[in-house]
Design a protein around this motif. Structure first.
Motif, PDB file in Angstrom:
ATOM      1  N   ASP A 171       0.622  -1.144  -0.054  1.00 39.83           N
ATOM      2  CA  ASP A 171      -0.014  -0.192  -0.049  1.00 39.83           C
ATOM      3  C   ASP A 171       0.750   1.168  -0.117  1.00 39.83           C
ATOM      4  OD1 ASP A 171      -2.588   1.076   2.378  1.00 39.83           O
ATOM      5  OD2 ASP A 171      -1.664   1.807   0.443  1.00 39.83           O
TER       6      ASP A 171
ATOM      7  N   ARG B  16      -3.711  -5.790  -2.748  1.00 43.88           N
ATOM      8  CA  ARG B  16      -4.194  -6.922  -1.654  1.00 43.88           C
ATOM      9  C   ARG B  16      -3.505  -8.088  -1.997  1.00 43.88           C
ATOM     10  NH1 ARG B  16     -10.680  -6.714  -1.704  1.00 43.88           N
ATOM     11  NH2 ARG B  16     -10.568  -4.474  -1.940  1.00 43.88           N
TER      12      ARG B  16
ATOM     13  N   GLU C 168      -2.317   0.040  -4.247  1.00 49.16           N
ATOM     14  CA  GLU C 168      -2.854  -0.690  -3.260  1.00 49.16           C
ATOM     15  C   GLU C 168      -2.922  -2.060  -3.743  1.00 49.16           C
ATOM     16  OE1 GLU C 168      -6.116   1.520  -0.431  1.00 49.16           O
ATOM     17  OE2 GLU C 168      -6.733  -0.668  -1.245  1.00 49.16           O
TER      18      GLU C 168
ATOM     19  N   GLU D 106      -0.629   4.466  -0.222  1.00 49.15           N
ATOM     20  CA  GLU D 106      -1.495   5.564   0.094  1.00 49.15           C
ATOM     21  C   GLU D 106      -0.861   6.723   1.064  1.00 49.15           C
ATOM     22  OE1 GLU D 106      -5.404   4.377   0.829  1.00 49.15           O
ATOM     23  OE2 GLU D 106      -6.142   6.396   0.447  1.00 49.15           O
TER      24      GLU D 106
END
Lengths: 450, 982
Positions: free
Chosen positions: B323, B339, B337, B325
């Motif tokens: 990530d 996952r 991002e 962000e």
């Protein structure tokens, strides 16, 4: 006894070592004398004269030294060792004909061993043209949030600096390869550009050149034309720092058959008539956009003589060349006598910039910082402008758009605000010595935004 | 054959059966060690000790057999026994595994009993090297180099066994990864053909890792080069809290094995959190791994005359990913991002039937589901409208405003600012079920083990593929490609394998022969059901067995082994379902209105992958020979292998000609309709542009157009040229110098790789113009790629020296590792069986300088690479030999000559094909582990601890490169780990 003896020996050794160091230290900071000798072309009627300005710039630190020549054409400098660029320009007028002599030394390493030596600069005569590049805006500006850069608002302004109509017949715009000035330049072999061949010199035009074609249009004296190089739309709607290029009198480089990239070459504004489109006769390589550098381009204008078909010229493989054998570096060879004007831009803050334009086209280079909305604008020729009858009253002084306060910035030494003067009805003659170090400055904002 | 014959014979007369029973105790405390597994590998019999430590194994055949006792947390014991009668009341003592005992190994341990090359890495070794990711163990294999552990690099998280020379994007595709018997594959990955990303496997919960690099048993399918078997902790353990810290990674883990008491089984639970940042100066971009594992195991049906059943079921969940962000240095609102969440359920049953016709039955099943969604948010702006092409049908389409028609083939993204959120929805799921039956029997002195099995795997993807959060702002050339609509891939395999151990005098001969039949089914696929056979053979001849050799003999053990096998690798969804290619050509752009919008029309030509009826399954033929011996106490293990990957999968382009109509703004010059009243439309079939008046006042205007010829691309899966890999691996263990308590081990590997792609593949100069100013009209047929070289040859020799000092009294182990690369050779190749592919030229102008007959591999000359053939727009299938046509055109046809020159590749320098030898370089690593009392253990390591600042010399262009921060050796790095046991 032994102890004192050994201490004495150690002390002597220590001092001896230090002394040596002292000497070397002194040497590396001491000045040396270097002379530059200007050599005028053999067949020219002009010879050396006193008072010609020779300027040496140290490339790593940016220090500038300027010395006038003596009557034999020699200028003596006191310098410290380093890597230098030297530029000399001599403008001679005889019977209303102006001849400019330009010469340069590039990236020359000068060390203590050169102390007292004489470095020659061979000057070459270059002619001045009617149409000059008045402004070259290519660096882009910041978007409204101030973070990302918008670079698709590039434009060029051509100005008729003479008293006669300037024809646009076969006038073409091109740039060199390599696109940028920093990094290795494989065209420089043994310190000389491979296309610097005296009378047979040529300049490389990379990928494609834009041309007006065989048109009868002219630019009147004191008039200018604006050519949008990417898009011809009102960019200020989206980007407040950009320029509006959608005026019907503007021109645009637009040829979707060859370059159709939607960001670089979107369709021009409907205001602009199709007769104002510049086209590409032949494209080399596989790009779908004309890759003009936004950092440090070397841009030039040329006009093929009457009767030459530019398409035929471009398709002829004898007029093509590959940069360092790379297919991506395919370019055209433009003969020296077709070339009208050029501008070489170096990246400010970079210590290794290489010249791509020959000295007869542009002996120097302007240092430029991109992405901040700055532009390259030509300096005003004070003497010629003030000499025009009735001009002096209309000229506006107090030029504020210079960037001399910034690092690597520059300003117009004449102090004349050319745009305001023109709005005031004055006629401006711009300085043209084929040396962009002295002919151009980095202007704080694009003139179309004034 | 022997097995089949003896089935018919009555078994009773030949096989005498006995009972073996005893008790397993802890050596120090004398407490019973329950759940210890007592194994008789020769007869595939086992028993699990009950809570009093007692075990009983019935029907043990007469004769020599090995007996092993293992339990989590204890050192495995091995004994040789000769069963001649019932053996009862045996007492076995197990030592707890700590640094206080004598025999501690922190390197990879060769499995002496294995038929092929196989190595095991135990927990002590993993703790000592502070493994963060299971891919870190590759440094322990012979000739392996250490990589600084991190979780932020996807490519270093892939394990490639004997995949030297493989590019970092496809490495690991041929290596199988198994966790507790569950295969983790990457077959359902639609975006790349690459190996398994091991970052989601919790490393603190791993008990041991076995790496099999030889010719593996037929029970392992769908691999090309090797298999890595990871076993997690199962058994009773105290609380283990461990933390590992190095400059960029922090890992915390807690695990415990609970004994539920009363023979209710064992529950192992583990949680782990690891976080790796990419850049020390900006600790916002990070990869997280949060894993929880729960595993229940128990043995049922124990007792006299019963058939015990070992059962385990495990759940592993991982929440993590990458990530960026929070990074304040990134542009506002630009972030990525990734996952990496997964859920794995696996179960294993092992039922000891112990009958005369079957010994044991094993079942394992698993479901592995991952969510690998990626979200990329970018801030975008434009002062002119951007035409976004989303159409999936063929024809001419004019752009529409998104509000007018959201489903238009081309919509306009209006000028201004917007945020583009791109989501790649990747949800691969794998199922697997395996049933295996073992039958061990003994005829006289010959031991036989027969294995028969059935294996099913299925893989698919529930993800939506690439899509955009706001369809109005979807990227310019996005088309929906829903992976969940593609059918699942099912594979059913059956295998049979027989292992015979035949004693011949004092030597013994082991023979393994196996056959595996793989069938792949893809519903609705043109490829249908495909079947393949993989035979594998291994033979091992033990001349001297170390356990039975008399003392004082010089050669204490000697055995030879050889194997040959064929391993079939199934293609992944990336090969079977490549995305369609959308060829879009801009045919019209209207002048821009005052809001910057310009209507652009395209000719769209989507192509789907061409079905290749001749596509063969990729397989690897692997041959291995090895010898292991012990001379004067020095244990030497040598293996040489030769692998040839046949029919590797490639995807190649096919270009077909087509014609379109181009309309320019100049063609609109006769139109009198005012700009703001114009509606532009284009005929879908003919491509004629019509301008109509919105107000209806003026007549419609039809624009002229010109015809253009161009090519469009489609692709096809195909088989490429073979890859050849060979190598030699050695491990020499000098044994311990008692006085210094130091063990010296030298290991190394020599690897060889050669690949030349000779498949003739098409290429086209997109966006280029020919000598006539029109779009380029020739296709090149290149040998392999269009690049100057079409293959490479590389060789590498690595040598490692490990000094391990183990002092049991102070419970410390220190290892100093010297890793060196002695020889590195790389050469670009350009070869073609049908002629010469690359020529040397005199100067460096391909048009004017003559070809000379110099050997390009010596370097010193610029080279030109010609395609094998070319074909024209009019006749795209007719292959015209290039070389002759080019020489001919030079004299007779300057326009053709200029065009064909565009198809030639000139080398950028005069040393491209010169071999590149890199000079030798090395690095030192040091690791120390100290146990403090019985509760704590502290480890420290420093990689490249002397921070090698030297240079290497590259012979290709005679340059020197610094080793500092290079790809040759790892950067100076260090780490600390603390483990608490309570």
């Amino acid at each position: 006894m032994k102890k004192i003896f050994s201490v004495l020996i150690l002390a002597t050794l220590a001092f001896g070592g230090c002394l040596n160091n002292f000497d070397e230290d002194e040497k590396s900071y001491s000045d040396m004398q270097i002379s530059i000798q200007l050599n005028y072309p053999a067949q020219s009627e002009f010879g050396p004269q006193a008072g010609v300005s020779v300027r040496m710039t140290e490339t790593m630190k940016g220090t500038v030294y300027e010395v006038m020549t003596d009557e034999k054409g020699m200028a003596t400098f006191t310098l410290v060792p380093g890597r230098y660029n030297a530029v000399a320009t001599d403008k001679r007028a005889e019977n209303a004909t102006i001849t400019v002599f330009n010469g340069s030394l590039n990236n020359r390493n000068i060390s203590m061993a050169d102390d007292g030596s004489i470095l020659p600069i061979d000057l070459q005569a270059s002619s001045l043209s009617q149409l000059v590049i008045k402004e070259f805006y290519f660096g882009g500006c910041k978007d409204n949030e101030g973070s990302k850069t918008y670079q698709y608002d590039k434009y060029l302004i051509l100005y008729n600096n003479s008293d006669l109509d300037a024809p646009l017949y076969n006038l073409s715009l091109s740039m060199t390869y390599p696109y940028n000035s920093s990094g290795t330049n494989y065209d420089i072999v043994d310190g000389k550009l491979i296309y610097d061949l005296g009378e047979d010199s040529w300049l490389p035009a990379a990928a494609a050149f834009w041309t007006f074609g065989p048109t009868d249009e002219v630019v009147k004296p004191g008039e200018q034309i604006v050519i949008a190089l990417n898009n011809a739309n009102d960019n200020t709607v989206t980007y407040n720092n950009s320029v509006d290029l959608s005026d019907p009198s503007y021109y645009v480089t637009y040829d979707p058959e060859d370059f159709y990239n939607a960001s670089f070459h979107p369709a021009p504004s409907a205001n602009i008539p199709t007769s104002h489109y510049l086209t590409v006769p032949v494209k080399l390589g596989t790009s779908n956009a004309w890759p003009l550098s936004g950092i440090s381009p070397a841009f030039f204008l040329f006009a093929a003589p009457l009767g030459v078909d530019l398409t035929e010229f471009a398709m002829n493989p004898d007029n093509q060349n590959l940069y360092n054998n790379m297919k991506a570096g395919a370019r055209f060879k433009i003969p020296m006598d077709w070339i009208l004007d050029g501008i070489e831009v170096f990246k400010a803050g970079d210590s290794k910039n290489n010249k791509r334009l020959l000295s007869t086209v542009d002996a120097g280079a302007i240092l430029f910082t991109n992405t901040l909305g700055y532009t390259c604008y030509r300096n005003v020729d004070v003497e010629a402008t003030e000499a025009i009858e009735g001009n002096k009253e209309k000229l506006v002084y107090g030029y504020q758009y210079g960037t001399a306060d910034l690092a690597n910035g520059s300003t117009d030494p004449s102090g004349i605000d050319a745009e305001a003067s023109i709005r005031n009805g004055a006629r401006i003659i711009y300085q043209d010595t084929n040396n962009s170090t002295s002919d151009f400055h980095m202007r704080r904002q694009a003139s179309l935004r004034d | 054959m022997a097995a089949v014959l003896s089935l018919a014979l009555p078994c009773g007369a030949y096989a005498q059966k006995f009972t073996v029973s005893g008790v397993v105790l802890n050596k120090e405390t004398k407490d019973p060690v329950d759940m210890a597994v007592v194994n008789l590998p020769n007869s595939e019999l086992w028993a699990v000790a009950n809570d009093k430590g007692e075990f009983t194994i019935k029907n043990v055949p007469k004769g020599a057999t090995k007996l092993t006792i293992s339990c989590l947390g204890y050192v495995t014991q091995e004994f040789d026994m000769n069963i001649q009668r019932d053996v009862t009341n045996m007492v076995f003592h197990l030592e707890t595994s700590t640094l206080a005992i004598d025999n501690v190994v922190v390197t990879a341990r060769e499995n002496q009993n294995s038929m092929t090359t196989s190595r095991t890495i135990d927990r002590t070794t993993m703790d000592h090297m502070q493994m963060i990711n299971v891919s870190d163990i590759t440094s322990l294999l012979p000739g392996g180099s250490t990589i600084n552990p991190t979780l932020t690099s996807a490519s270093s998280a892939k394990i490639g066994i004997r995949e030297y020379g493989e590019s970092s994007s496809t490495i690991g595709f041929g290596t199988g990864i198994e966790v507790d018997g569950v295969r983790i594959t990457n077959n359902a990955n639609f975006s790349a053909m690459t190996g398994v990303d091991t970052r989601s496997i919790a490393s603190a919960n791993v008990e041991s890792i076995e790496v099999i690099t030889g010719v593996p048993s037929v029970e392992y399918g769908d691999i090309a080069t090797g298999i890595v078997k990871i076993n997690t902790k199962k058994g009773r353990t105290p609380y283990m809290l461990s933390t590992t810290i190095n400059p960029r990674t922090k890992q915390f883990a807690l695990d415990k094995g609970f004994d539920l008491g009363d023979e209710r089984g064992i529950l192992n639970f583990s949680v782990e959190r690891a976080r790796s940042i990419q850049d020390l100066a900006s600790p916002y971009t990070a990869y997280d791994r949060n894993t929880a594992t729960l595993n229940y195991s128990n043995t049922f049906n124990q007792g006299e005359n019963r058939q015990p059943l070992r059962f385990s079921i495990g759940f592993t969940g991982n929440l993590g990913g990458y990530d960026s962000e929070a990074d304040p240095d990134a542009y506002k609102n630009d972030y990525t991002e990734n996952r990496d969440n997964s859920l794995r359920v696996n179960t294993q049953l092992n039922w000891l039937l112990n009958k005369s016709w079957i010994t044991s039955l094993e079942f394992s099943g698993s479901v592995n589901y991952s969510d690998r969604q990626q979200r990329v948010n970018t801030n975008k702006s434009s002062s002119t409208s951007i035409p976004a092409r989303h159409g999936e049908e063929e024809g001419y389409f004019m752009a529409q405003n998104y509000e007018t028609d959201p489903d238009a083939a081309v919509t306009l993204i209006p000028a201004g600012y917007w945020e583009e959120l791109k989501i790649v929805d990747d949800k691969p799921i794998d199922f697997s079920a395996q049933l295996k039956a073992n039958w061990a029997a003994r005829w006289g002195s010959v031991n036989s083990k027969l294995k028969v099995g059935l294996h099913y795997t299925g893989s698919g993807n529930y993800g939506r593929g690439v899509y955009y959060d706001n369809p109005k702002y979807a990227a310019e050339n996005w088309r929906p490609d829903d992976w969940s609509q593609d059918p699942f891939m099912h594979n059913v395999a059956a295998y049979i394998e027989e292992q015979l151990t035949i004693p011949i005098g004092s030597t013994s001969l082991d023979l393994v022969a196996g056959l595996r039949n793989d069938n792949t089914m893809i519903r609705e696929s043109v490829y249908g059901t495909v079947s393949s056979l993989s035979p594998r053979f291994n033979v091992k001849y033990t001349v001297f067995d170390g356990r039975f050799r008399k003392k004082g003999a010089a050669l204490r053990s000697l055995s030879f082994r050889a194997g040959w096998g064929k391993m079939v690798k199934l293609p992944s969804s990336y090969t079977l379902f490549p995305s369609p290619i959308y060829n879009d050509t801009q045919v019209f752009a209207s002048p821009a209105a005052s809001d910057g919008s310009s209507f652009v029309a395209y000719y769209m030509n989507p192509t789907i992958s061409v079905y290749n009826p001749d596509l063969k399954w990729q397989h690897t033929n692997q041959t291995e020979v090895g010898v292991d011996f012990n001379l004067y106490g020095i244990q030497v293990s040598l293996s040489a292998f030769y692998n040839k990957t046949v029919n590797p999968y490639i995807v190649r382009d096919i270009w077909t000609p087509y014609t379109y109509r181009l309309t320019t703004i100049q063609d609109l010059n006769g139109c009198e309709i005012p700009i703001d009243n114009r509606i532009y439309s284009i005929d879908r079939q003919t491509g004629v542009v019509t301008v109509t008046d919105k107000t209806g006042t003026m007549e419609s205007f039809t624009a002229d157009n010109t015809t253009k010829n161009i090519f469009r691309a489609s692709d096809m899966a195909d088989n490429g040229s073979d890859y050849t890999r060979a190598g030699l691996e050695w491990v020499v263990d000098f044994g311990q110098i008692r006085a210094l308590r130091t063990d010296i081990r030298v290991d190394g590997a020599f690897n060889y790789y050669k690949h030349v792609e000779q498949t003739i593949m098409q290429s086209y100069r997109t966006n280029a113009n020919g000598a006539d100013g029109q779009p380029f009209k020739y296709i090149a047929w290149n040998v392999g790629s269009a690049n100057a070289s079409n293959g490479s040859l590389s060789k590498q020799l690595n040598l490692n020296l490990t000094l391990t000092t183990h002092i049991p009294k102070i419970r410390t182990i220190i290892s100093l590792r010297f890793e060196s690369s002695l020889y590195r050779f790389n050469q670009s190749l350009s070869e073609w069986d049908g002629g010469t592919r690359t020529y040397a030229i005199e100067g460096h102008d391909p048009q004017n300088d003559p070809i000379i007959g110099q050997d390009i591999s010596k370097g010193g000359y610029y080279t030109v690479t010609y395609p094998a053939y070319y074909s024209t727009f009019e006749n795209p299938d007719k292959k015209i030999p290039f070389f002759e046509a080019y020489q001919n055109a030079k004299q007779n046809d300057p326009e053709l000559y200029s065009d064909l020159t565009q198809l030639i590749q000139i080398s950028g320098n005069n040393y491209l094909f010169r071999p590149s030898k890199t000079s030798a370089y090395c690095a030192f690593n040091i690791s120390v582990t100290k146990e403090i009392g019985k509760i704590a253990s502290l480890s420290f390591y420093a990689n490249n601890c002397f921070s090698n600042m030297g240079r290497v010399h590259i012979s290709q262009n005679d340059t020197y490169l610094p080793l500092y921060k290079s790809t040759y050796i790892q950067d100076f790095y260090y780490g600390v780990s603390l483990r608490l046991k309570f």
